[in-house]
Design a protein around this motif. Structure first.
Motif, PDB file in Angstrom:
ATOM      1  N   ARG A  47       0.755  -1.068  -0.038  1.00 27.82           N
ATOM      2  CA  ARG A  47       0.003  -0.074   0.061  1.00 27.82           C
ATOM      3  C   ARG A  47       0.715   1.298   0.137  1.00 27.82           C
ATOM      4  O   ARG A  47       0.547   1.981  -0.850  1.00 27.82           O
ATOM      5  N   LEU A  48       1.976   1.289   0.913  1.00 27.05           N
ATOM      6  CA  LEU A  48       2.735   2.412   0.951  1.00 27.05           C
ATOM      7  C   LEU A  48       3.506   2.528  -0.474  1.00 27.05           C
ATOM      8  O   LEU A  48       3.755   3.983  -0.926  1.00 27.05           O
ATOM      9  N   ARG A  49       3.857   1.625  -1.000  1.00 29.46           N
ATOM     10  CA  ARG A  49       4.784   1.724  -2.274  1.00 29.46           C
ATOM     11  C   ARG A  49       3.916   2.418  -3.448  1.00 29.46           C
ATOM     12  O   ARG A  49       4.059   2.989  -4.034  1.00 29.46           O
ATOM     13  N   ALA A  50       2.464   1.912  -3.258  1.00 27.60           N
ATOM     14  CA  ALA A  50       1.636   2.636  -4.447  1.00 27.60           C
ATOM     15  C   ALA A  50       1.397   3.844  -4.009  1.00 27.60           C
ATOM     16  O   ALA A  50       1.090   4.821  -5.052  1.00 27.60           O
ATOM     17  N   ARG A  51       1.365   4.313  -2.964  1.00 26.22           N
ATOM     18  CA  ARG A  51       0.987   5.781  -2.569  1.00 26.22           C
ATOM     19  C   ARG A  51       2.072   6.546  -2.725  1.00 26.22           C
ATOM     20  O   ARG A  51       2.050   7.786  -3.461  1.00 26.22           O
ATOM     21  N   VAL A  52       3.350   6.000  -2.557  1.00 24.64           N
ATOM     22  CA  VAL A  52       4.645   6.650  -3.059  1.00 24.64           C
ATOM     23  C   VAL A  52       4.605   6.916  -4.652  1.00 24.64           C
ATOM     24  O   VAL A  52       4.876   7.919  -5.334  1.00 24.64           O
ATOM     25  N   THR A  53       4.246   5.860  -5.369  1.00 29.24           N
ATOM     26  CA  THR A  53       4.036   6.061  -6.919  1.00 29.24           C
ATOM     27  C   THR A  53       3.239   6.919  -7.306  1.00 29.24           C
ATOM     28  O   THR A  53       3.316   7.887  -8.130  1.00 29.24           O
ATOM     29  N   GLU A  54       1.914   7.075  -6.533  1.00 29.80           N
ATOM     30  CA  GLU A  54       0.774   8.041  -6.830  1.00 29.80           C
ATOM     31  C   GLU A  54       1.302   9.461  -6.432  1.00 29.80           C
ATOM     32  O   GLU A  54       1.228  10.403  -7.116  1.00 29.80           O
ATOM     33  N   LEU A  55       2.115   9.637  -5.410  1.00 27.75           N
ATOM     34  CA  LEU A  55       2.726  11.168  -5.092  1.00 27.75           C
ATOM     35  C   LEU A  55       3.878  11.498  -5.899  1.00 27.75           C
ATOM     36  O   LEU A  55       3.905  12.755  -6.227  1.00 27.75           O
TER      37      LEU A  55
END
Length: 135
Positions: A47-55
């Motif tokens: 989840r955090l990796r996906a959020r980092v990609t989004e940011l």
């Protein structure tokens, strides 16, 4: 897939096997090395990796928008400087127009009517003076 991490994990497992460890002993060795993740931690990591990609994508879009805005600001600033420079120097067309305007004012000025002039004399002697006796 992170090959370096997998190679490191494989080396850790081989070292544990050389010590005649059981599968549980190998799992303890992995956990002790801090290489084990619970399903919850693994899901959180995804989840955090996906959020980092989004940011990162959002930052990229913001940077592009800022770059476009800065470019437009530079163009506007340069255009304002051009217009101010044009305004501050007399343009030959404007000088010619000013000369034409002066000529137009001269021609539009009414010509003095000789009958309205303050110096006008009607020389009406017969009515202005008393009659001269004849005789």
């Amino acid at each position: 897939m992170n090959t370096k991490a997998l190679n490191s994990l494989a080396q850790l497992i081989c070292a544990a096997q050389e010590q005649d460890r059981t599968p549980m002993g190998i799992a303890f060795a992995i956990d002790a090395a801090g290489r084990h993740m619970s399903p919850e931690v693994s899901a959180e990591l995804v989840r955090l990796r996906a959020r980092v990609t989004e940011l990162e994508a959002e930052r990229h879009a913001t940077n592009e928008a800022l770059s476009d805005a800065a470019e437009q600001l530079r163009r506007d600033r340069d255009r304002i400087a051009e217009l101010e420079a044009e305004r501050s120097r007399p343009v030959p067309v404007l000088r010619a127009a000013a000369g034409l305007e002066r000529l137009r004012r001269e021609l539009a000025r009414p010509v003095e009517d000789p009958h309205d002039s303050p110096l006008h004399q009607t020389y009406r002697l017969g009515r202005d003076f008393p009659e001269v006796p004849r005789g």
